[in-house]
Design a protein around this motif. Sequence first.
Motif, PDB file in Angstrom:
ATOM      1  N   SER A 108      12.870   0.651 -10.760  1.00 23.32           N
ATOM      2  CA  SER A 108      12.607   0.983 -12.165  1.00 23.32           C
ATOM      3  C   SER A 108      13.579   2.037 -12.687  1.00 23.32           C
ATOM      4  O   SER A 108      13.382   2.566 -13.783  1.00 23.32           O
ATOM      5  CB  SER A 108      11.165   1.462 -12.322  1.00 23.32           C
ATOM      6  OG  SER A 108      10.934   2.573 -11.490  1.00 23.32           O
ATOM      7  N   ALA A 109      14.634   2.320 -11.935  1.00 29.65           N
ATOM      8  CA  ALA A 109      15.685   3.240 -12.372  1.00 29.65           C
ATOM      9  C   ALA A 109      17.029   2.651 -11.944  1.00 29.65           C
ATOM     10  O   ALA A 109      17.095   1.815 -11.040  1.00 29.65           O
ATOM     11  CB  ALA A 109      15.491   4.608 -11.725  1.00 29.65           C
ATOM     12  N   ALA A 110      18.100   3.097 -12.595  1.00 26.84           N
ATOM     13  CA  ALA A 110      19.436   2.620 -12.234  1.00 26.84           C
ATOM     14  C   ALA A 110      19.743   3.000 -10.789  1.00 26.84           C
ATOM     15  O   ALA A 110      19.394   4.089 -10.333  1.00 26.84           O
ATOM     16  CB  ALA A 110      20.481   3.216 -13.172  1.00 26.84           C
ATOM     17  N   HIS A 140      16.015  -3.148 -13.067  1.00 25.15           N
ATOM     18  CA  HIS A 140      15.642  -4.563 -13.199  1.00 25.15           C
ATOM     19  C   HIS A 140      16.796  -5.430 -13.708  1.00 25.15           C
ATOM     20  O   HIS A 140      16.565  -6.494 -14.272  1.00 25.15           O
ATOM     21  CB  HIS A 140      14.412  -4.714 -14.090  1.00 25.15           C
ATOM     22  CG  HIS A 140      13.258  -3.909 -13.602  1.00 25.15           C
ATOM     23  ND1 HIS A 140      12.580  -4.191 -12.447  1.00 25.15           N
ATOM     24  CD2 HIS A 140      12.682  -2.783 -14.104  1.00 25.15           C
ATOM     25  CE1 HIS A 140      11.623  -3.297 -12.262  1.00 25.15           C
ATOM     26  NE2 HIS A 140      11.657  -2.423 -13.244  1.00 25.15           N
ATOM     27  N   GLY A 141      18.023  -4.970 -13.473  1.00 21.47           N
ATOM     28  CA  GLY A 141      19.196  -5.731 -13.897  1.00 21.47           C
ATOM     29  C   GLY A 141      20.033  -6.132 -12.701  1.00 21.47           C
ATOM     30  O   GLY A 141      19.662  -5.920 -11.553  1.00 21.47           O
ATOM     31  N   SER A 142      21.187  -6.722 -12.990  1.00 15.31           N
ATOM     32  CA  SER A 142      22.106  -7.140 -11.937  1.00 15.31           C
ATOM     33  C   SER A 142      23.485  -6.556 -12.195  1.00 15.31           C
ATOM     34  O   SER A 142      23.902  -6.411 -13.342  1.00 15.31           O
ATOM     35  CB  SER A 142      22.222  -8.670 -11.897  1.00 15.31           C
ATOM     36  OG  SER A 142      21.000  -9.242 -11.494  1.00 15.31           O
ATOM     37  N   GLY A 143      24.159  -6.225 -11.123  1.00 15.58           N
ATOM     38  CA  GLY A 143      25.534  -5.750 -11.194  1.00 15.58           C
ATOM     39  C   GLY A 143      26.413  -6.699 -10.400  1.00 15.58           C
ATOM     40  O   GLY A 143      25.946  -7.395  -9.490  1.00 15.58           O
ATOM     41  N   HIS A 144      27.684  -6.738 -10.758  1.00 16.27           N
ATOM     42  CA  HIS A 144      28.593  -7.703 -10.143  1.00 16.27           C
ATOM     43  C   HIS A 144      29.874  -7.011  -9.716  1.00 16.27           C
ATOM     44  O   HIS A 144      30.283  -6.011 -10.296  1.00 16.27           O
ATOM     45  CB  HIS A 144      28.928  -8.825 -11.130  1.00 16.27           C
ATOM     46  CG  HIS A 144      27.718  -9.475 -11.703  1.00 16.27           C
ATOM     47  ND1 HIS A 144      27.023 -10.456 -11.043  1.00 16.27           N
ATOM     48  CD2 HIS A 144      27.056  -9.266 -12.868  1.00 16.27           C
ATOM     49  CE1 HIS A 144      25.984 -10.817 -11.780  1.00 16.27           C
ATOM     50  NE2 HIS A 144      25.987 -10.116 -12.886  1.00 16.27           N
ATOM     51  N   GLY A 145      30.499  -7.566  -8.721  1.00 16.91           N
ATOM     52  CA  GLY A 145      31.792  -7.100  -8.252  1.00 16.91           C
ATOM     53  C   GLY A 145      32.479  -8.222  -7.506  1.00 16.91           C
ATOM     54  O   GLY A 145      31.897  -9.281  -7.271  1.00 16.91           O
ATOM     55  N   THR A 146      33.704  -7.983  -7.115  1.00 16.92           N
ATOM     56  CA  THR A 146      34.462  -8.952  -6.340  1.00 16.92           C
ATOM     57  C   THR A 146      34.905  -8.299  -5.051  1.00 16.92           C
ATOM     58  O   THR A 146      35.568  -7.260  -5.067  1.00 16.92           O
ATOM     59  CB  THR A 146      35.691  -9.446  -7.122  1.00 16.92           C
ATOM     60  OG1 THR A 146      35.250 -10.061  -8.325  1.00 16.92           O
ATOM     61  CG2 THR A 146      36.498 -10.455  -6.295  1.00 16.92           C
ATOM     62  N   ALA A 147      34.525  -8.902  -3.942  1.00 13.53           N
ATOM     63  CA  ALA A 147      34.980  -8.448  -2.634  1.00 13.53           C
ATOM     64  C   ALA A 147      36.264  -9.203  -2.326  1.00 13.53           C
ATOM     65  O   ALA A 147      36.297 -10.428  -2.363  1.00 13.53           O
ATOM     66  CB  ALA A 147      33.921  -8.735  -1.575  1.00 13.53           C
TER      67      ALA A 147
END
Length: 167
Positions: A108-110, A140-147
């Motif tokens: 419930s927090a970043a 409750h969100g999604s984060g993205h990156g590229t390995a």
Amino acid sequence: MAGLGGRGAAGAALALVMVSAAGCGNGSQHSPTPAEQAASAASAAASAAASLAARGGDALASASAEAGRRLDEAKGGLNAKDQVSLGAVTLDGDGRATTTVTARNTASAAKSFAVQVNFTDGGGNLLDVVVLMVKDVAAHGSGHGTARGNRRLHGEVRANVGTALRY
């Protein structure tokens, strides 16, 4: 987001075998604390660096130690392997494996995530490892990156999540 800084002196090659930060069950009811989980990941990185130094040379050991330091940044990290997914693996123009990483924050927090991505061949043999930081994922969100791998690879390359810590 970039993978582990493969552009520096230590980034010539990176291969690291890690155990899950959650540890292995031994029948006891003790659940590892976040500090114990982070210490376990750092300890495994140190062991892997020593083992790989014997097999792969100083550059590999140095890169492995750097990966351990990156995982150690996840102070108080909790096992979040089930909250991380990977996309299809592709080889870029330089022959380096890449995959998208999605970290789903159920808190419930970043939160931020430290994700170890293992690149393997079709037989499951470890070819390369990257530690990716996905920072400040909204509640409750999604984060993205590229390995992006650090070594030139060829043939069939697969990816799996070795360790994922949410902190």
